[in-house]
Design a protein around this motif. Structure first.
Motif, PDB file in Angstrom:
ATOM      1  N   TYR A 175       0.858  -1.188   0.000  1.00  0.00           N
ATOM      2  CA  TYR A 175       0.000   0.000   0.000  1.00  0.00           C
ATOM      3  C   TYR A 175       0.892   1.235   0.000  1.00  0.00           C
ATOM      4  O   TYR A 175       2.083   1.170   0.309  1.00  0.00           O
ATOM      5  CB  TYR A 175      -0.922   0.011   1.232  1.00  0.00           C
ATOM      6  CG  TYR A 175      -0.189   0.235   2.538  1.00  0.00           C
ATOM      7  CD1 TYR A 175      -0.007   1.523   3.046  1.00  0.00           C
ATOM      8  CD2 TYR A 175       0.349  -0.822   3.243  1.00  0.00           C
ATOM      9  CE1 TYR A 175       0.683   1.737   4.234  1.00  0.00           C
ATOM     10  CE2 TYR A 175       1.041  -0.628   4.425  1.00  0.00           C
ATOM     11  CZ  TYR A 175       1.204   0.652   4.913  1.00  0.00           C
ATOM     12  OH  TYR A 175       1.912   0.858   6.081  1.00  0.00           O
ATOM     13  N   PRO A 188       2.245   6.028   6.415  1.00  0.00           N
ATOM     14  CA  PRO A 188       2.170   7.083   7.427  1.00  0.00           C
ATOM     15  C   PRO A 188       3.470   7.294   8.198  1.00  0.00           C
ATOM     16  O   PRO A 188       3.804   8.426   8.562  1.00  0.00           O
ATOM     17  CB  PRO A 188       1.049   6.597   8.357  1.00  0.00           C
ATOM     18  CG  PRO A 188       0.200   5.726   7.487  1.00  0.00           C
ATOM     19  CD  PRO A 188       1.150   5.057   6.557  1.00  0.00           C
ATOM     20  N   PRO A 234      -9.644   7.520  -0.827  1.00  0.00           N
ATOM     21  CA  PRO A 234      -9.201   8.726  -0.126  1.00  0.00           C
ATOM     22  C   PRO A 234      -8.247   8.443   1.027  1.00  0.00           C
ATOM     23  O   PRO A 234      -7.472   9.317   1.411  1.00  0.00           O
ATOM     24  CB  PRO A 234     -10.511   9.345   0.371  1.00  0.00           C
ATOM     25  CG  PRO A 234     -11.492   8.213   0.396  1.00  0.00           C
ATOM     26  CD  PRO A 234     -11.101   7.308  -0.715  1.00  0.00           C
ATOM     27  N   THR A 235      -8.300   7.221   1.574  1.00  0.00           N
ATOM     28  CA  THR A 235      -7.417   6.824   2.669  1.00  0.00           C
ATOM     29  C   THR A 235      -6.913   5.415   2.418  1.00  0.00           C
ATOM     30  O   THR A 235      -7.456   4.682   1.570  1.00  0.00           O
ATOM     31  CB  THR A 235      -8.158   6.840   4.024  1.00  0.00           C
ATOM     32  OG1 THR A 235      -9.207   5.838   3.976  1.00  0.00           O
ATOM     33  CG2 THR A 235      -8.772   8.206   4.311  1.00  0.00           C
ATOM     34  N   VAL A 236      -5.890   5.011   3.169  1.00  0.00           N
ATOM     35  CA  VAL A 236      -5.397   3.633   3.063  1.00  0.00           C
ATOM     36  C   VAL A 236      -6.511   2.656   3.429  1.00  0.00           C
ATOM     37  O   VAL A 236      -6.698   1.628   2.772  1.00  0.00           O
ATOM     38  CB  VAL A 236      -4.166   3.430   3.976  1.00  0.00           C
ATOM     39  CG1 VAL A 236      -3.779   1.953   4.039  1.00  0.00           C
ATOM     40  CG2 VAL A 236      -2.978   4.253   3.478  1.00  0.00           C
ATOM     41  N   ARG A 237      -7.267   2.968   4.469  1.00  0.00           N
ATOM     42  CA  ARG A 237      -8.355   2.082   4.898  1.00  0.00           C
ATOM     43  C   ARG A 237      -9.378   1.895   3.774  1.00  0.00           C
ATOM     44  O   ARG A 237      -9.828   0.774   3.496  1.00  0.00           O
ATOM     45  CB  ARG A 237      -9.036   2.648   6.139  1.00  0.00           C
ATOM     46  CG  ARG A 237     -10.100   1.724   6.743  1.00  0.00           C
ATOM     47  CD  ARG A 237     -10.752   2.348   7.961  1.00  0.00           C
ATOM     48  NE  ARG A 237      -9.800   2.568   9.032  1.00  0.00           N
ATOM     49  CZ  ARG A 237      -9.430   1.645   9.912  1.00  0.00           C
ATOM     50  NH1 ARG A 237      -9.944   0.421   9.832  1.00  0.00           N
ATOM     51  NH2 ARG A 237      -8.560   1.933  10.868  1.00  0.00           N
ATOM     52  N   GLY A 257      -4.696  10.887  -1.607  1.00  0.00           N
ATOM     53  CA  GLY A 257      -5.327   9.602  -1.367  1.00  0.00           C
ATOM     54  C   GLY A 257      -4.316   8.484  -1.271  1.00  0.00           C
ATOM     55  O   GLY A 257      -3.114   8.705  -1.045  1.00  0.00           O
ATOM     56  N   ALA A 258      -4.773   7.253  -1.451  1.00  0.00           N
ATOM     57  CA  ALA A 258      -3.941   6.075  -1.224  1.00  0.00           C
ATOM     58  C   ALA A 258      -4.268   4.993  -2.238  1.00  0.00           C
ATOM     59  O   ALA A 258      -5.287   5.045  -2.931  1.00  0.00           O
ATOM     60  CB  ALA A 258      -4.167   5.547   0.193  1.00  0.00           C
TER      61      ALA A 258
END
Length: 422
Positions: free
Chosen positions: A232, A236, A390-393, A327-328
């Motif tokens: 990924y 962070p 938009p996020t890693v999650r 984003g991710a």
């Protein structure tokens, strides 16, 4: 522009997927390619990646303007040297510069000369002295085959008994052939592991967004090492301050030292780093785009890939401002049962259309068409399921939704990719 990408795995699929989006592309060829790449580019399965003469002949016959070399083997074999001699522009290091990956002992020599922080180590060409060294260095310790071993020549050993077995496997059993005739034994580094890919034109070096690979087969980083079970980006833990330190203390000194030796590095320099309590240290260098890191870095790169690559080949990377999308991205590897050991091939793959509908991009790594035209498994790592968000999650959730739609007998994957980021 007519472009040839050398290779046929998930990394090359991701590079081809990005290259075909370029405003400069006229024709895209990939040798040998794979069924996924064949959906949008010309594949040449008759020319293997490491066939230097065949690749040069193909580039000449097609009138190729630019070659991008994916795997390490053709780089180490001098494909870029041969292409350059034939008057064909190529993105990738010469064989001399590619030794930064082809020989771990050479990489350590370069790092020592450049003052680059890395693990303490010793190099051995004979079994008995190496065994004696282990007796004075209790585990955990790392045993590395010096040469290219398809990502499987590194063994992290918890104790002396495991280290002895790893040493025997490399030096006596010759599990990695000549790659294991010399070994590097080094201290075990603790911290967060990060992959940093960087473009270089031989003088200037610019980082891409950092990624985190998951090399062990099983959840919780258990089981044998593999070529990578998922990744990924961004990471962070890789802060702007750490990125600045890596630039100053690792990337620029390494590129500078290779240039000083008369072997300037043009291509993608991959730095495998450990973020230790004492700062970032180099675990290893690779001389090309990482696999599966490329599968998450390319979707986040906002530049035209061919413009960046051309700038590297022409020695003007300093003119380029690298941009990355917010984003991710996450990529989950689907492997064959038994990988990285023995595994079956020829098993039918279903559900790719459903996966597309789930909003993911599927990169082919080890697939083929059988005699009946059915897509089947053809490698240890079969597919990479990539999603952005938009996020890693969010990216991980989307990617795993795609994973659930793909079916083949023995499908193996990790369910904890990105756990550190979450």
């Amino acid at each position: 522009m007519k472009v040839l990408i050398v290779g046929g795995g998930g990394r090359e699929h991701a590079l081809a997927w990005k290259a075909v989006q370029s405003r400069h592309i006229d024709e895209l060829h990939v040798a040998p390619g794979n069924p996924g790449i064949g959906r949008f580019a010309w594949c040449h399965p008759e020319v293997k990646a490491a066939d230097v003469e065949g690749q040069v002949a193909l580039a000449r016959r097609l009138g190729i303007d630019l070659v991008i070399v994916g795997p390490e083997d053709p780089l180490a074999a001098g494909l870029v040297d041969a292409l350059t001699a034939a008057g064909i522009r190529a993105f990738g290091p010469t064989a001399a510069a590619a030794r930064i990956e082809a020989s771990k002992a050479f990489a350590k020599e370069v790092m020592a000369a450049a003052g680059v922080p890395t693990a303490a180590h010793a190099v051995f060409t004979e079994y008995e002295p190496a065994l004696a060294y282990l007796e004075t260095h209790p585990g955990p310790i790392v045993i590395k085959a010096d040469g290219l071993a398809a990502g499987k020549g590194v063994q992290v050993c918890a104790d002396r008994a495991e280290a002895r077995r790893a040493l025997q496997t490399a030096m006596l059993d010759r599990a990695f052939a000549e790659a294991g005739s010399r070994v590097v034994i080094e201290e075990y580094l603790e911290g967060e592991e990060v992959s940093v890919l960087a473009f270089s034109d031989g003088r200037t070096v610019k980082q891409m967004v950092a990624a985190q690979d998951h090399k062990r087969l099983g959840e919780g980083d258990t089981g044998p090492n593999t070529g990578g079970m998922g990744t990924y980006a961004p990471v962070p833990a890789y802060t702007p301050a750490i990125a600045d330190e890596v630039q100053r203390r690792i990337l620029e000194p390494t590129i500078g030292e290779l240039a000083r030796r008369g072997t300037p590095f043009v291509g993608c320099l991959f730095a495998g780093l450990m973020l230790t309590a004492a700062g970032p240290k180099v675990i290893e260098f690779n001389a090309r785009f990482g696999d599966p890191e490329t599968q998450v870095v390319m979707p986040l790169l906002d530049n035209d890939l061919l413009e960046v690559v051309t700038a590297c080949v022409e020695g003007r990377l300093h003119e380029v401002e690298l941009r990355f999308r917010p984003g991710a991205a996450a990529n989950i590897v689907l492997a064959s049962a038994g990988y990285p050991g023995r595994y079956a091939k020829g098993l039918p793959i279903d559900g790719l259309v459903e996966a597309d509908q789930a909003g993911v991009t599927v990169f082919h790594a080890g697939t083929a068409f059988n005699d009946d035209g059915i897509l089947v498994t053809a490698g240890g790592r079969v597919l990479g399921v990539m999603a952005t968000g938009p996020t890693v999650r969010a990216a991980l959730a989307q990617a795993y939704a795609g994973v659930e739609r793909i079916r083949f007998e023995g499908k193996t994957y990790r369910r904890d990719i990105g756990a550190r980021a979450l």
